[in-house]
Design a protein around this motif. Structure first.
Motif: not given
Length: 162
Positions: A36-38, A100-111
């Motif tokens: 998983a991501d650090d 990728g960029s954290k700005d492009n991560y959607d925690a709700a969908t995991g995408s």
């Protein structure tokens, strides 16, 4: 997210607990291990690999935690593989790395929008001569061999970035 879709649900997952310790977040039921991501790092970085690479990967994590630098880790694992105390898979084994960029991560969908997936195929002690691969890519996306002739010889496949 880095694993092939047919391996995701059954992969063993290592990650970080609420107290920050690195641990198993989910036991697996197939032949894949994912990291998983650090949360301490600025951007997203996740990876997955064939379970037969786990001893090699774990040894690297232990040595890093002991404060060893990249050259020391490489040299120690090379020695241990040659001595037979650290086992590498007998067949080629793939590592998938998604960033990728954290700005492009959607925690709700995991995408992760606009993520970049690259591939590392470990083939211990292979060389440019034994594989026919160049030592560097001539064009974007071209496979090439890195660390040839060592325990960590691997085919790098870095697809062109969009």
């Amino acid at each position: 997210m880095a694993a092939p879709s047919d391996k995701q649900a059954g992969a063993k997952v290592y990650g970080y607990g609420t107290d920050g310790t690195f641990k198993i977040l989910r036991e697996g039921s197939n032949d894949f291990v994912c990291l998983a991501d650090d949360p301490k790092k600025e951007d997203i970085g996740v990876s997955c690999y064939l379970a037969e690479l786990d001893a090699f990967m774990e040894r690297g994590r232990v040595l890093a935690k002991e404060g060893k630098n990249q050259k020391e880790i490489f040299d120690i694992r090379e020695k241990e593989v040659k001595e037979g105390t650290l086992k590498m898979p007998k067949q080629s084994s793939t590592l998938y790395v998604l960033s990728g960029s954290k700005d492009n991560y959607d925690a709700a969908t995991g995408s992760l929008k606009n993520g970049y997936l690259r591939y590392v195929v470990y083939i211990p002690f292979a060389t440019a001569e034994s594989t026919g691969l160049p030592l560097k890519p001539d064009v974007p996306g071209m496979p090439w061999i890195m660390d040839p002739g060592t325990h960590r010889a691997h085919i790098m496949i870095n697809p062109p970035k969009p």
